[in-house]
Structures are given as C-alpha cells and as structure tokens.
Write a protein that holds these residues in place. Structure first.
Motif, PDB file in Angstrom:
ATOM      1  N   UNK A 336       0.945  -1.178   0.099  1.00 11.86           N
ATOM      2  CA  UNK A 336       0.057   0.033   0.048  1.00 11.86           C
ATOM      3  C   UNK A 336       0.725   1.427   0.077  1.00 11.86           C
ATOM      4  N   UNK A 337       1.740   1.243   0.724  1.00 16.40           N
ATOM      5  CA  UNK A 337       2.988   2.320   0.815  1.00 16.40           C
ATOM      6  C   UNK A 337       3.468   2.546  -0.671  1.00 16.40           C
ATOM      7  N   UNK A 338       3.780   1.498  -1.201  1.00 11.65           N
ATOM      8  CA  UNK A 338       4.454   1.713  -2.328  1.00 11.65           C
ATOM      9  C   UNK A 338       3.750   2.178  -3.365  1.00 11.65           C
ATOM     10  N   UNK A 339       2.442   1.901  -3.536  1.00 13.91           N
ATOM     11  CA  UNK A 339       1.422   2.406  -4.472  1.00 13.91           C
ATOM     12  C   UNK A 339       1.437   3.789  -4.188  1.00 13.91           C
ATOM     13  N   UNK A 340       1.446   4.449  -2.782  1.00 15.82           N
ATOM     14  CA  UNK A 340       1.308   5.848  -2.888  1.00 15.82           C
ATOM     15  C   UNK A 340       2.677   6.493  -3.450  1.00 15.82           C
ATOM     16  N   UNK A 341       3.689   5.888  -3.461  1.00 18.24           N
ATOM     17  CA  UNK A 341       4.831   6.597  -4.107  1.00 18.24           C
ATOM     18  C   UNK A 341       4.668   6.440  -5.761  1.00 18.24           C
ATOM     19  N   UNK A 342       4.180   5.575  -6.296  1.00 18.44           N
ATOM     20  CA  UNK A 342       3.719   5.420  -7.558  1.00 18.44           C
ATOM     21  C   UNK A 342       2.728   6.136  -8.171  1.00 18.44           C
ATOM     22  N   UNK A 343       2.028   6.908  -7.189  1.00 20.38           N
ATOM     23  CA  UNK A 343       0.874   7.815  -7.537  1.00 20.38           C
ATOM     24  C   UNK A 343      -0.117   6.945  -8.424  1.00 20.38           C
ATOM     25  N   UNK A 344      -0.643   7.771  -9.296  1.00 17.95           N
ATOM     26  CA  UNK A 344      -1.763   7.255 -10.258  1.00 17.95           C
ATOM     27  C   UNK A 344      -1.558   5.967 -10.959  1.00 17.95           C
ATOM     28  N   UNK A 345      -0.268   6.142 -11.370  1.00 18.50           N
ATOM     29  CA  UNK A 345       0.167   4.941 -12.295  1.00 18.50           C
ATOM     30  C   UNK A 345       0.336   3.621 -11.518  1.00 18.50           C
ATOM     31  N   UNK A 346       0.445   3.676 -10.091  1.00 17.16           N
ATOM     32  CA  UNK A 346       0.530   2.672  -9.136  1.00 17.16           C
ATOM     33  C   UNK A 346      -0.644   1.576  -9.115  1.00 17.16           C
ATOM     34  N   UNK A 347      -1.678   2.208  -9.730  1.00 19.03           N
ATOM     35  CA  UNK A 347      -3.043   1.366  -9.915  1.00 19.03           C
ATOM     36  C   UNK A 347      -3.128   0.634 -11.264  1.00 19.03           C
TER      37      UNK A 347
END
Ligand code: TGC
Length: 388
Positions: A336-347
């Motif tokens: 979940x934390x990694x996703x925040x660093x990837x921003x929108x592209x993380x989804x």
C-alpha cells in the motif's frame, strides 16, 4: 536474473549457505524468465498458465523439502527461499507450489502408506499428477472442527458426501486430499478426481489471485476403496500438520511480494520528477522507503529464524503463527505504501504493486486469518483458549 535493490542494501545471501543461495537464484531466474513476462497479461485475462507446470517440476520445486520418492530433500530454508523468489513475481504461482508440495504431497508423505507414497509422490514431483487439498468448506474456513463433509464406512468402502470451497487447483487436479468427519473424528482420503460424484468448479469473479485457480468441490456419494484413507492422520492434527507447512511457505513468500513492491517504489522514486526533482529526493518519500525496508528486513530475518528452527526440528505452532501474521500484514502495508509512491500509475498493470496488493488480500485470509493467528499466539502466551 534481475537484481533487487535489497540484494545490496540487505545482502541476505551473506547469511545463507551456498546450497540455499543456489535454490534461491534458480527460483529467481525461473520466475523472472518464465512467469514475469506473462504475469500481468495472465492476471488480466484470468489465465492460469498450466504449460509452465512441467518446467516448474523440472526445476525440482514440487515437494522439494520432502526426502525420497523423487523429491529433492532440500532444507526448509531453501524451500522458503524458493517461495520468496516465486512470490516476488506472483502469489498465485507460489500458491501452486504450496498446494502441491506443502499440502497435497505433504499429506501423503506424512500420513500415507508406503504404497500410497510410492505411487503418488514421484508422479507429483514430476508434475505428471496434480494434487489439491480440500479442507475449507463453503460455510467457512476458520473452524474445520465443525466441518459438514462426512465419510461413512459402508462395507469395504468409504462414502463421502459434502462440499469444499476455495480449493486451489481442484479443476486440474488428478487427486484431491479430502478431509471428512467420520465416527472416529476427522480423517483424510486420497480421492482420484475422476471418481463418480466428485465435481470441481472454478470460482469466477476473483479480483485477487487471478492467474491461479480456486474451486468449489461437490462430493456426492463419492465411493472409495478402504485403502483410500490416509492411515497416519487421525483427528484435526492431520490437516493442521499440512497447514503448518503451507503457512511456513507463506512466511517467506509474502516477503517476496513485499520486495517486488519495494523495488518498484525505490526505482520509480529515482526517475519520477515533481516540483522539478525526483520524488525520491523528498524527505517524506525517503521516510516511507526507509520504513518499508525496515519491515522487509525484519520480516525476512524472522522467516530465516523460523526456517532455521524448522530445519532443527524445534519450530512450534505459535511461532509459525507469528511469522504468517507478520509477513502478510507487513507485506500488505508495504504494498500500500509503495502504491502511494507510484501515484496514479501505481493502480495500473505497468507496475506489479496493485496486483501484489490484491493477491496479498487472499494470502492474508487463507491458511489462517490474522485473527486466527493472533488467537493462536494469544493462547500460547496465556494458556487460555479463546476459541472455545
Ligand atoms: P484445537 O483444539 O486447537 O486442535 C485440535 C487438534 O489439532 C491439533 N492442532 C495442531 N496440530 C498441528 N499443527 C497445528 N497448527 C495445530 N493446531 C491444533 C491439536 O493439538 C489437537 O490435537 P489432538 O490430537 O489433541 O486432537 O482445535 P480448534 O478446533 O480449537 O481450532 C483451533 C484453530 C482455530 C487454531 C484451528 O481451527 C485453525 O487453525 N483454524 C484455521 C484453519 C485454516 O487455516 N484454514 C484455512 C485452510 S486453507 C484451505 O483449506 C484451502 S487449501 C489451500 C488452497 O487450496 O489454495
């Protein structure tokens, strides 16, 4: 194979034996060569790439911690490292290795007759016969003591009736280990899946573990010869003995998923610029990455400690619960934390993070939920049983 940022930062290999490193690197090379290039697409299309099974078997990963019967006889730590490297690519493929080696093969290995072991295990190690493990039922998975599936002795046969749910591989399997209630408590049976009355159906609509298969099983007057029973398993300690093995693999495996998420976040933080500089140069991003790394390193060190205990024969069940609870919980937080660093592209599927996060929700629930493991640990600490 691809390197992980953690290889340098953490250097796990510095505290491993040469044969353990060899297993780890073999699994990493395999997973990154054969699974990584296709996994996003397979996850998207809900496709279990069964063509890979003979290749996985060739690597010696199926039942690799078992001795004899065509199995590799590797250490628990080596097996754990294979789980980590496989799950660093996808939890579904680590689950495949677990369902085969930790559950179906382990049940036969631990509780079967020599005849059953000699017949099934070498074929399963080669991936020529696939197995599944039917314990969980549609009404719930946490309390197998109250299972509704029954096995009744009728003359020289056993007749099984009931249903199982969330059973990995059941539609492809050649045999199912089915746990059923008898007059003398829970017993295990080897059920060839072509036995009349056995029906497996894949569960559709999953938003997690989409590149693997989980099924419903219906058992309608499934009639088996007397020697289908696993003689060495009497009572719930039978299936739980196998769950211990699978939970052990998860302790390592979930850290693999965490490592993949951490790698994605670290690499992205160096490339992606906002406010005119890489996001990795912001203190808040660095704090996140540092905290994620801490939990990853602690989780892997715990897995290694538990693996060493398992190899020494001193591992207890509360310790397995500590590891399963910690690894999956922390891996999910890291994802979940990694996703925040990837921003929108993380989804998106451009990064593996959302797929790992979705997979880990399954891993968090199967083989004992967080709550079950908290209460197993609580019981060990207090001597008081919260379950009954
Ligand atoms: P309890 O009274 O504690 O124990 C009954 C008997 O079992 C023994 N035992 C164990 N033995 C070995 N390893 C363990 N981890 C054991 N835990 C308990 C115990 O000593 C006793 O033996 P005996 O000889 O005295 O009778 O049992 P309980 O009914 O109070 O249950 C305790 C509890 C809640 C911890 C247990 O039911 C539990 O672990 N529940 C969670 C079950 C679970 O993890 N289910 C998920 C399975 S995943 C699945 O089925 C799908 S397969 C995977 C796939 O296909 O993808």
């Amino acid at each position: 194979p691809e390197v992980s940022v953690m290889d340098e930062v953490f250097d796990l290999h510095a505290i491993l034996q040469p044969d353990e490193i060899e297993w780890a690197m073999k699994a990493r090379t395999f997973a990154q060569t054969h699974i990584r290039p296709v996994i996003e697409d397979d996850f998207d299309k809900k496709y279990f790439r069964k063509e890979l099974i003979p290749l996985i078997a060739e690597q010696g990963f199926l039942g690799m911690h078992l001795k004899g019967y065509g199995c590799a006889g590797a250490s628990a730590v080596s097996y754990g490292l294979v789980c980590l490297e496989t799950e660093a690519v996808d939890s579904g493929w680590r689950t495949f290795i677990s369902v085969m080696g930790s559950l179906a093969m382990s049940a036969i290995y631990k509780y079967g007759t020599e005849e059953q072991k000699n017949y099934w295990l070498p074929q399963m190690a080669k991936g020529e016969k696939l197995g599944c493990f039917g314990l969980t039922e549609p009404q719930g998975g946490s309390d197998p003591a109250n299972m509704l599936t029954t096995a009744t002795k009728v003359g020289d046969t056993w007749v099984i009736n009931g249903a199982k749910r969330w059973i990995g591989l059941a539609t492809l399997a050649d045999l199912a280990i089915i746990w059923a209630m008898t007059d003398e408590g829970v017993r295990g049976f080897i059920v060839p899946t072509d036995t009349p009355g056995f029906k497996a159906t894949a569960i559709d609509g999953k938003l997690s573990m989409r590149a693997s298969i989980q099924c419903e099983i219906e058992l309608d007057n499934v009639t088996l010869p007397a020697d289908a029973i696993l003689p060495g398993a009497k009572g719930l300690s039978g299936p739980f003995g196998c769950l211990n093995e699978a939970r052990y693999g998860i302790i390592w495996g979930a850290m693999g998923a965490a490592r993949a998420c951490l790698d994605a976040a670290i690499n992205r933080s160096k490339d992606r610029e906002v406010f005119g500089k890489p996001i990795g140069s912001f203190q808040l991003t660095q704090a996140k990455l540092a905290d994620m790394t801490l939990e990853y390193e602690k989780g892997v060190l715990l897995a290694l400690h538990i693996g060493r205990q398992k190899d020494a024969g001193t591992l207890n069940i509360a310790q397995i619960s500590v590891g399963k609870l910690n690894s999956v919980r922390e891996a999910l937080k890291i994802a979940r934390e990694a996703r925040t660093i990837l921003g929108g592209d993380g989804i998106t599927g451009e990064f593996p993070v959302m797929r790992h996060m979705a997979n880990l929700e399954s891993v968090r629930t199967y083989e004992g939920t967080d709550e079950i493991h908290q209460l197993v640990v609580g019981r060990a600490l207090t001597g008081l049983n919260a379950f009954s």
